[in-house]
Structures are given as structure tokens and as C-alpha cells.
Design an enzyme around this catalytic site. Structure first.
Site, PDB file in Angstrom:
ATOM      1  N   CYS A  71       0.994  -1.262  -0.181  1.00  0.00           N
ATOM      2  CA  CYS A  71       0.198  -0.045   0.215  1.00  0.00           C
ATOM      3  C   CYS A  71       0.536   1.384  -0.188  1.00  0.00           C
ATOM      4  O   CYS A  71       1.747   1.300   0.800  1.00  0.00           O
ATOM      5  CB  CYS A  71      -0.947  -0.016   0.876  1.00  0.00           C
ATOM      6  SG  CYS A  71      -1.546   1.649   1.727  1.00  0.00           S
ATOM      7  N   CYS A  77      -0.478   6.369   7.398  1.00  0.00           N
ATOM      8  CA  CYS A  77      -1.359   5.744   8.283  1.00  0.00           C
ATOM      9  C   CYS A  77      -1.256   4.561   8.992  1.00  0.00           C
ATOM     10  O   CYS A  77      -0.202   3.997   9.421  1.00  0.00           O
ATOM     11  CB  CYS A  77      -2.250   4.589   7.019  1.00  0.00           C
ATOM     12  SG  CYS A  77      -3.704   3.223   7.594  1.00  0.00           S
ATOM     13  N   CYS A  80      -1.919   0.222   9.200  1.00  0.00           N
ATOM     14  CA  CYS A  80      -0.875  -0.876   9.341  1.00  0.00           C
ATOM     15  C   CYS A  80       0.751  -0.100  10.039  1.00  0.00           C
ATOM     16  O   CYS A  80       0.933   0.433   9.570  1.00  0.00           O
ATOM     17  CB  CYS A  80       0.211  -1.387   7.960  1.00  0.00           C
ATOM     18  SG  CYS A  80      -1.478  -2.319   7.403  1.00  0.00           S
ATOM     19  N   CYS A 169      -8.116   0.403   0.782  1.00  0.00           N
ATOM     20  CA  CYS A 169      -6.785  -0.651   1.696  1.00  0.00           C
ATOM     21  C   CYS A 169      -7.004  -1.918   1.317  1.00  0.00           C
ATOM     22  O   CYS A 169      -7.325  -2.210   1.032  1.00  0.00           O
ATOM     23  CB  CYS A 169      -8.207  -0.220   2.830  1.00  0.00           C
ATOM     24  SG  CYS A 169      -6.735  -1.352   4.505  1.00  0.00           S
ATOM     25  N   GLU A 341     -22.494 -11.518  27.666  1.00  0.00           N
ATOM     26  CA  GLU A 341     -22.231 -11.156  26.569  1.00  0.00           C
ATOM     27  C   GLU A 341     -22.929  -9.345  26.962  1.00  0.00           C
ATOM     28  O   GLU A 341     -24.641  -9.697  27.434  1.00  0.00           O
ATOM     29  CB  GLU A 341     -21.961 -11.228  25.021  1.00  0.00           C
ATOM     30  CG  GLU A 341     -22.685 -10.205  23.887  1.00  0.00           C
ATOM     31  CD  GLU A 341     -20.929  -9.333  24.111  1.00  0.00           C
ATOM     32  OE1 GLU A 341     -20.501 -10.094  23.160  1.00  0.00           O
ATOM     33  OE2 GLU A 341     -21.707  -8.667  23.998  1.00  0.00           O
ATOM     34  N   ASP A 397     -13.195 -14.042  26.395  1.00  0.00           N
ATOM     35  CA  ASP A 397     -12.124 -13.785  25.812  1.00  0.00           C
ATOM     36  C   ASP A 397     -12.622 -12.014  25.625  1.00  0.00           C
ATOM     37  O   ASP A 397     -12.768 -11.543  24.631  1.00  0.00           O
ATOM     38  CB  ASP A 397     -13.275 -14.202  24.466  1.00  0.00           C
ATOM     39  CG  ASP A 397     -12.510 -13.467  23.039  1.00  0.00           C
ATOM     40  OD1 ASP A 397     -10.936 -12.749  22.774  1.00  0.00           O
ATOM     41  OD2 ASP A 397     -12.677 -13.768  21.992  1.00  0.00           O
ATOM     42  N   CYS A 424      -6.374 -10.294  22.630  1.00  0.00           N
ATOM     43  CA  CYS A 424      -6.368  -9.902  21.867  1.00  0.00           C
ATOM     44  C   CYS A 424      -4.894  -8.604  22.434  1.00  0.00           C
ATOM     45  O   CYS A 424      -4.604  -7.710  22.108  1.00  0.00           O
ATOM     46  CB  CYS A 424      -7.387  -8.618  21.242  1.00  0.00           C
ATOM     47  SG  CYS A 424      -8.353  -8.362  22.096  1.00  0.00           S
TER      48      CYS A 424
HETATM   49  N1  SAH Z   1     -15.947 -14.473  22.018  1.00  0.00           N
HETATM   50  C1  SAH Z   1     -16.425 -13.594  21.054  1.00  0.00           C
HETATM   51  C2  SAH Z   1     -16.513 -11.806  21.208  1.00  0.00           C
HETATM   52  C3  SAH Z   1     -15.054 -11.452  22.151  1.00  0.00           C
HETATM   53  S1  SAH Z   1     -14.606  -9.642  21.582  1.00  0.00           S
HETATM   54  C4  SAH Z   1     -15.861 -13.796  19.491  1.00  0.00           C
HETATM   55  O1  SAH Z   1     -14.891 -14.174  19.324  1.00  0.00           O
HETATM   56  O2  SAH Z   1     -16.133 -13.306  18.254  1.00  0.00           O
HETATM   57  C5  SAH Z   1     -14.387  -9.253  23.573  1.00  0.00           C
HETATM   58  C6  SAH Z   1     -16.447  -9.006  23.840  1.00  0.00           C
HETATM   59  O3  SAH Z   1     -16.786  -8.981  24.511  1.00  0.00           O
HETATM   60  C7  SAH Z   1     -17.178  -7.895  22.785  1.00  0.00           C
HETATM   61  O4  SAH Z   1     -18.181  -8.477  21.910  1.00  0.00           O
HETATM   62  C8  SAH Z   1     -17.581  -6.924  23.502  1.00  0.00           C
HETATM   63  O5  SAH Z   1     -19.142  -6.535  22.920  1.00  0.00           O
HETATM   64  C9  SAH Z   1     -17.950  -7.925  24.967  1.00  0.00           C
HETATM   65  N2  SAH Z   1     -17.155  -6.828  25.926  1.00  0.00           N
HETATM   66  C10 SAH Z   1     -17.376  -6.009  26.148  1.00  0.00           C
HETATM   67  N3  SAH Z   1     -17.046  -5.220  28.033  1.00  0.00           N
HETATM   68  C11 SAH Z   1     -17.660  -6.559  28.493  1.00  0.00           C
HETATM   69  C12 SAH Z   1     -18.550  -6.926  29.695  1.00  0.00           C
HETATM   70  N4  SAH Z   1     -17.968  -6.085  31.082  1.00  0.00           N
HETATM   71  N5  SAH Z   1     -18.699  -8.128  30.057  1.00  0.00           N
HETATM   72  C13 SAH Z   1     -19.570  -8.955  29.193  1.00  0.00           C
HETATM   73  N6  SAH Z   1     -19.119  -8.663  27.672  1.00  0.00           N
HETATM   74  C14 SAH Z   1     -18.312  -7.908  27.349  1.00  0.00           C
END
Ligand code: SAH
Length: 469
Positions: A71, A77, A80, A169, A341, A397, A424
């Protein structure tokens, strides 16, 4: 060393944000876009006592790991950070970053990491020009105005809020460009003003596009500082001509904020969601729901999470479950799954997704993980005559900030045999691993997965198990 000093520098290290690092007589210099092994001419832009930030003026001898960016905007940007580094080196950098954090912040012994960390899962085989591009299923372009008053879409220049026009992009899919240009032409023709952050005026703020790699369904969501988009029927008519167009919505965001999406979604054409597959599980995805951006790597990530969780008739909590992606993968392995969630629309998607796949052994709760789980735990004890709630496996997650301590505490109280941590941000993962290691758990497996080639971001999955008493 002083500001505006110009000097030669050999890059010998890389910082957490992908910047090159070199030393001149003990003075540490950080240089954006410089790659380990480069010898460069640098100009000091900001001088602190023991370190400073320099600009890359000229590459005198390029590093053997330097590659030409795909790019032309790669340096300007903010998207990246390491596109000029060979993909192999990118993977090495990410692996090292994850390990470094687990050792330093998490206190996991190096010898243990040597034994348990599997090699990073890269994306080499979907290579384009020797490195993976065009992998993102989601694009979010800010919309603004150029000096002549023409609407533009592009990206924020690194760390700023000025928009640099660019509709192609190298991480996104081809159709993004066509959609953006169509929207910009429409705005010009019908004199629809882009949003201006400073004045808090104008209408179109962002364009969000999602593309289902498997289903080829397309979603377009215009984030607007209004309840309506003038002449939307014209725009809809044009967008609907694009093959695969499935969902066109407005997202209302009238707040003075740099949060991209507001809470309200208005359907203006088609249906409110698109569907896509990961593995053989079908998902419906709404504009406000989180969905992993790299479908190829996501499948590998989830398979790893499921492998760490282990199949069978177990009670599993999937915290931060989004639209139920990991939950449904687990439910297919016969686990009895409870998902939690915070975004209501995502929970709705999750419930529909279970139905869509004919999966019954899963239940979703809307709320914060750090509230839902502790409340469940307390209630359970009350209603079961003092008996404590137990889980076989807990999967988390969380977003970058990691888990709240309140949640970690309840997780430990529930005495799961396994904790699967999908992260992440390996720094907060490491912080939480430290907490868990101090309370009876040990990290026994771990692996980084490169979900985001050319950026400094990396996903990690860790398995922790209960130590023998
Ligand atoms: N496991 C899923 C989402 C991961 S991203 C996947 O892989 O697709 C993290 C997620 O946590 C998002 O959907 C976000 O909305 C949610 N989130 C953020 N803070 C939170 C909290 N305090 N309690 C529950 N969920 C939450």
C-alpha cells in the site's frame, strides 16, 4: 542529543508498537517505519533525557528483512504499522512480544514457556506477494471533506483525527472501494455534508462495511449525525445494484465523541444483518455486534480454543461471547454452554445463531461478565443450600483491557479444571495469568495466532489448569 539533530543509526531492536530502535552512544532512539537491520539517516524530532523520537529521513542500507509495502499509504496510515517488514519477521516479532509479556508481566518462568508455547499460527498460505493481504471482512472508513469541500473517505493519519483520503485499503476486500466511491459520489451530487468533528455539524461520520467471505453477503452501515439520511432512497437504489448487497442500515450517532457507533440502528434496505460461516457454523451478524475481522485465522483460533477446552459433556462458561461464536463451536462438541455478553444486540444474534444451527445445549445472558458470573455464583449458593456453583471449563475472550478482578475471583471460586483465555492484548493476558497463577492455576499451553498481519496486534490463546493440591 538535541532536537533536529541529524545522524546515522543502525536499527537493532523493535518496540511494542512496531517502531525501530537504535542507540547512539547509549542514547535510545525510536524511529517509526524503520526495520531491525536498517542503517538509516534519522532526524531527532523529540528529545528526552535518555531517549528520543526520530523521523526516518533516508534508508542508507536496507535491512534484509525490509520489503516494499503493497500500500502506498502504509507509512501515513495508522492502520498498518509493520507492512515494510517481511511477514516472517512480523511473526517472530509477535511471538517474542507475547512471550516477553508472559515472562515479564505474568511471571511465567522462561523454561516453562519454552516447553508449553507452540509456534505462532501465521497466515502464510493465503499469501499475496509473499505476505497476506485483503483478509479483513470489516472496514470502517471515516468520512470528511477536502479543502475544496468535496467529501472524502480514508483513514486517520497515525494518532490524529485528520483524514487522509484513501478508498483502497490493502487489508480490506475489493468491493469496499466501489461502495465508498458510490457513497462519496452520491454525497457530492446531493450535497450531503460529511460530519465535521470540530464544529459538530454535518451528517455522514463513518461508513462501516462487512463482507461475508463464505456467503458473499455485504452489509453497509452509514453512521450519521442525524435521524435520517436525505435522499436515502437514491443511495439505496444504487447500492442495491451491487451483487451480494444484503443489508443497508443507518447508525445514529449524534454525540460529540470519537466512539464510532451509536446505539440505534435503522434499517433502510434489505435485512438488518448478514450471515457468514466459520467452519460449519452459521452466524448472523448485526452492525453493532463484534465479529472477528479475519475469518481464515478465526477458524484456527476457535479450533485451538475448543481443543484447549476439551470436548465432552461438560459445563462451560463462555464469557465475552459476542454473537456466540466460540459458544457454538463448544456446544457442537457436546458441551453445555453458558454465554455472557454485554451488547444486547450481540446477545440477540447469539440466541438466533443457536437456533439457526439447531443447537440447544447453550444459553445466553446479557450483561457484564464481572456482574453476571458473581451474581450467578451467589444465587446458586443461596438456592442450593450452601452448595457452590462449579464449572468444568471457563473460556474468556475479553477486550484489550482484560478481565476485572471481580470476575477472576469468581472464576477461581468456581474451581474449573480448565481456564481458556483468548486474548487480543498479551499484556493484560499476562497480568491476569499472574493473578490466576497465584491462586492455584498454572499455564500449561499457549499459542499466538496472527489475526492481524501488518499490524502490531496479535491474538493469544492460553490454557490454564488447576494445580494438584
Ligand atoms: N468471543 C467473541 C467476542 C470477543 S470480543 C468472538 O470471538 O467473536 C469481546 C466481546 O466482549 C465483545 O463482544 C464485547 O461487546 C464484549 N464485552 C466487552 N466488555 C464486556 C463485559 N464487561 N462483559 C461482557 N462482555 C463484554
Amino acid at each position: 542529543m538535541q532536537k533536529n539533530d541529524i545522524f546515522n543509526l543502525e536499527i537493532t531492536d523493535i518496540g511494542v508498537n512496531g517502531e525501530g530502535i537504535g542507540k547512539v552512544e547509549g542514547y535510545t532512539v525510536f524511529v517509526k517505519d524503520a526495520v531491525i537491520g536498517d542503517v538509516i539517516e534519522a532526524k531527532l524530532m523529540k528529545a528526552k533525557k535518555n531517549y528520543g523520537y526520530a523521523r526516518l529521513v533516508k534508508i542508507l542500507t536496507p535491512s534484509p528483512d525490509r520489503v516494499a509495502p503493497v500500500c502506498p499509504m502504509a507509512r501515513k496510515c495508522g492502520g498498518c504499522q509493520i507492512q515494510e517488514m517481511s511477514y516472517k519477521k512480523q511473526l517472530e516479532f509477535k511471538e517474542k512480544k507475547v512471550r516477553g509479556n508472559l515472562a515479564r508481566i505474568g511471571g511465567v518462568p522462561e523454561e516453562l514457556l519454552d516447553r508449553i508455547m507452540a509456534p505462532i499460527v501465521g497466515m502464510e498460505e493465503s499469501a499475496y506477494l509473499g505476505a497476506p493481504f485483503y483478509y479483513r471482512n470489516k472496514a470502517q472508513f471515516p468520512v470528511g471533506e477536502d479543502k475544496e469541500g468535496n467529501p472524502i473517505a480514508g483513514f486517520y493519519a497515525g494518532r490524529t483525527h485528520s483524514i487522509i483520503p484513501n478508498t483502497s485499503c490493502a487489508l480490506g476486500v475489493e468491493v469496499d472501494e466501489r461502495i465508498l466511491n458510490l457513497i462519496l459520489d452520491f454525497m457530492k451530487e446531493y450535497k450531503i455534508k460529511p460530519y465535521n468533528e470540530t464544529a459538530h455539524e454535518g451528517i455522514v461520520r463513518h461508513v462501516l462495511i462487512r463482507y461475508g467471505f463464505r456467503t458473499k453477503e455485504i452489509m453497509v452501515c452509514l453512521v450519521v449525525n442525524a435521524e435520517k439520511l436525505p435522499h436515502s432512497e437514491i443511495l439505496v437504489g444504487r447500492l442495491a445494484e451491487i451483487e451480494g448487497m444484503t443489508s443497508i442500515t443507518l447508525n445514529v450517532n449524534k454525540d460529540r465523541t470519537n466512539v464510532i457507533l451509536g446505539d440505534k440502528v435503522k434499517l433502510i434496505w434489505g435485512q438488518e444483518y448478514i450471515t457468514d460461516y466459520i467452519g460449519n457454523v452459521k452466524y448472523q451478524i448485526s452492525p453493532l455486534s463484534f465479529y472477528q475481522v479475519n475469518p481464515v485465522q478465526t477458524e484456527r483460533l476457535y479450533r485451538l480454543a475448543v481443543e484447549y477446552a476439551g470436548a465432552g459433556e461438560k459445563t462451560v462458561w463462555d464469557l465475552y461471547c459476542g454473537i456466540g461464536t466460540i459458544s457454538l463451536f463448544l456446544a457442537k462438541e457436546r458441551c453445555r454452554v453458558y454465554g455472557v455478553e454485554v451488547v444486547p444486540q450481540a446477545v440477540e444474534d447469539a440466541r438466533n445463531n443457536a437456533r439457526l444451527n439447531g443447537i440447544e445445549n447453550v444459553e445466553f445472558f446479557a450483561g457484564k461478565a464481572e456482574e453476571v458470573l458473581p451474581e450467578y455464583y451467589e444465587e446458586y449458593e443461596k438456592s442450593h443450600g450452601g452448595e457452590k456453583a462449579h464449572a468444568d471449563v471457563i473460556v474468556v475472550d475479553p477486550p484489550r483491557k482484560g478481565c476485572e478482578e471481580e470476575l477472576l475471583r469468581t472464576m477461581v471460586d468456581m474451581r474449573p479444571e480448565r481456564i481458556v483465555y483468548v486474548s487480543c492484548d498479551s499484556a493484560t493476558l499476562a497480568r491476569d495469568v499472574k493473578y490466576l497463577r497465584e491462586r492455584g492455576y498454572e499455564m500449561v499451553e499457549g499459542r499466538a495466532v496472527d489475526q492481524f498481519p501488518h499490524t502490531v496486534h496479535v491474538e493469544t490463546v492460553a490454557l490454564l489448569t488447576k494445580k494438584a493440591q
